[in-house]
Design a protein around this motif. Structure first.
Motif, PDB file in Angstrom:
ATOM      1  N   PRO A   1     -23.906  11.162   9.911  1.00 31.53           N
ATOM      2  CA  PRO A   1     -22.467  11.125  10.197  1.00 31.53           C
ATOM      3  C   PRO A   1     -21.721  10.068   9.392  1.00 31.53           C
ATOM      4  O   PRO A   1     -20.495  10.074   9.334  1.00 31.53           O
ATOM      5  N   PHE A   2     -22.455   9.164   8.788  1.00 31.55           N
ATOM      6  CA  PHE A   2     -21.874   8.038   8.043  1.00 31.55           C
ATOM      7  C   PHE A   2     -22.918   7.580   7.034  1.00 31.55           C
ATOM      8  O   PHE A   2     -24.048   8.072   7.043  1.00 31.55           O
ATOM      9  N   PRO A   3     -22.560   6.647   6.125  1.00 31.93           N
ATOM     10  CA  PRO A   3     -23.558   6.173   5.170  1.00 31.93           C
ATOM     11  C   PRO A   3     -24.806   5.664   5.892  1.00 31.93           C
ATOM     12  O   PRO A   3     -24.716   4.888   6.834  1.00 31.93           O
ATOM     13  N   ALA A   4     -25.955   6.152   5.455  1.00 32.75           N
ATOM     14  CA  ALA A   4     -27.223   5.814   6.120  1.00 32.75           C
ATOM     15  C   ALA A   4     -28.279   5.486   5.068  1.00 32.75           C
ATOM     16  O   ALA A   4     -29.150   6.306   4.769  1.00 32.75           O
TER      17      ALA A   4
ATOM     18  N   GLY B   1     -14.293   5.844  -0.862  1.00 29.70           N
ATOM     19  CA  GLY B   1     -15.438   5.160  -1.457  1.00 29.70           C
ATOM     20  C   GLY B   1     -16.758   5.634  -0.890  1.00 29.70           C
ATOM     21  O   GLY B   1     -17.727   5.850  -1.628  1.00 29.70           O
ATOM     22  N   GLU B   2     -16.828   5.799   0.445  1.00 33.28           N
ATOM     23  CA  GLU B   2     -18.058   6.292   1.068  1.00 33.28           C
ATOM     24  C   GLU B   2     -18.375   7.711   0.619  1.00 33.28           C
ATOM     25  O   GLU B   2     -19.534   8.049   0.338  1.00 33.28           O
ATOM     26  N   ILE B   3     -17.349   8.538   0.538  1.00 29.86           N
ATOM     27  CA  ILE B   3     -17.558   9.936   0.149  1.00 29.86           C
ATOM     28  C   ILE B   3     -17.964  10.031  -1.318  1.00 29.86           C
ATOM     29  O   ILE B   3     -18.875  10.785  -1.672  1.00 29.86           O
TER      30      ILE B   3
ATOM     31  N   PRO C   1     -24.629  16.683  -1.869  1.00 28.19           N
ATOM     32  CA  PRO C   1     -23.506  17.119  -1.048  1.00 28.19           C
ATOM     33  C   PRO C   1     -23.097  16.018  -0.077  1.00 28.19           C
ATOM     34  O   PRO C   1     -23.943  15.272   0.417  1.00 28.19           O
ATOM     35  N   ALA C   2     -21.794  15.919   0.183  1.00 29.18           N
ATOM     36  CA  ALA C   2     -21.266  14.871   1.063  1.00 29.18           C
ATOM     37  C   ALA C   2     -20.562  15.495   2.260  1.00 29.18           C
ATOM     38  O   ALA C   2     -19.798  16.461   2.126  1.00 29.18           O
ATOM     39  N   LYS C   3     -20.819  14.918   3.417  1.00 23.50           N
ATOM     40  CA  LYS C   3     -20.142  15.321   4.649  1.00 23.50           C
ATOM     41  C   LYS C   3     -18.910  14.435   4.824  1.00 23.50           C
ATOM     42  O   LYS C   3     -19.013  13.210   4.767  1.00 23.50           O
ATOM     43  N   VAL C   4     -17.749  15.049   5.005  1.00 27.17           N
ATOM     44  CA  VAL C   4     -16.521  14.310   5.280  1.00 27.17           C
ATOM     45  C   VAL C   4     -16.361  14.310   6.796  1.00 27.17           C
ATOM     46  O   VAL C   4     -16.151  15.357   7.412  1.00 27.17           O
ATOM     47  N   PHE C   5     -16.485  13.115   7.405  1.00 24.85           N
ATOM     48  CA  PHE C   5     -16.495  13.035   8.871  1.00 24.85           C
ATOM     49  C   PHE C   5     -15.814  11.764   9.347  1.00 24.85           C
ATOM     50  O   PHE C   5     -16.058  10.693   8.779  1.00 24.85           O
ATOM     51  N   PRO C   6     -14.993  11.867  10.405  1.00 19.73           N
ATOM     52  CA  PRO C   6     -14.514  13.067  11.098  1.00 19.73           C
ATOM     53  C   PRO C   6     -13.343  13.689  10.345  1.00 19.73           C
ATOM     54  O   PRO C   6     -12.300  13.054  10.159  1.00 19.73           O
ATOM     55  N   ALA C   7     -13.516  14.910   9.906  1.00 21.53           N
ATOM     56  CA  ALA C   7     -12.561  15.556   9.001  1.00 21.53           C
ATOM     57  C   ALA C   7     -11.202  15.806   9.635  1.00 21.53           C
ATOM     58  O   ALA C   7     -10.185  15.776   8.943  1.00 21.53           O
TER      59      ALA C   7
END
Length: 195
Positions: free
Chosen positions: A92-95, A117-119, A127-133
């Motif tokens: 759900p976030f940088p891990a 920056g995280e994305i 692939p990147a998850k944009v959360f919470p979109a």
């Protein structure tokens, strides 16, 4: 075709990534089977479901579809998911602790982020998850696409089925949907019919 290409092709075809959260692992497994029967190619179970690893292992033994595990935030969760047969991992976030586990196992990692920056950092690896979109909405996704034109973005979180087309138009490869998918088999099949 490598694991990343297989997953991205499946997501590009179905345009939605079901994200299953359940208080009951049997219900999550049953819902996964119904999604696969309806033509869904990839499903994300989550670590918020009790006994998710056992449910995943049982589903993988059936040999259908690409099955991933989301809400992964630790190396231990990632290792459990890999042992259970996960085809992909979603954070759900940088891990940072999850990255070497996924790399060593050859499992696709969809790493989450919210800030540009995280994305961008996540998209530099895959692939990147944009959360919470839902916080930024489709316009936020369009802005990200303007500065990250080659990024593979999968917005997730608070998006309804009716809102998904707006995110797709804004440049999402696929949209993570946690609820609101139809229960009716024919309606569900219509959702996952390849375009």
């Amino acid at each position: 075709m490598d694991a990343t290409d297989r997953l991205l092709n499946a997501l590009a075809a179905q345009r939605l990534l079901p994200v299953l959260r359940s208080a009951d692992p049997a219900a999550a497994a049953d819902r996964t089977r119904r999604l696969l029967d309806a033509g869904c190619r990839a499903v994300e179970l989550t670590t918020s479901t009790p006994d998710w690893a056992e449910a995943l292992a049982a589903l993988k033994a059936e040999g259908r579809g690409l099955l991933g595990v989301g809400t992964i935030s630790t190396a231990e969760q990632a290792e459990s998911a890999v042992r259970a047969g996960a085809d992909f991992l979603v954070t759900p976030f940088p891990a940072p602790a999850v990255r070497p586990v996924a790399a060593e196992a050859g499992v696709v990692l969809i790493e989450g982020g919210f800030t540009p920056g995280e994305i961008a950092d996540a998209a530099g690896r895959g692939p990147a998850k944009v959360f919470p979109a839902h916080v930024g909405g489709p316009r936020f996704l369009s802005s990200l696409r303007a500065v990250l034109p080659d990024a593979v973005l999968i917005p997730t979180g608070g998006i309804s089925l009716a809102e998904a087309p707006s995110y797709l138009k804004a440049g999402a490869l696929a949209v993570g949907i946690g609820s609101g998918l139809p229960e009716d088999p024919d309606e569900l099949a219509d959702v996952f019919r390849a375009g």
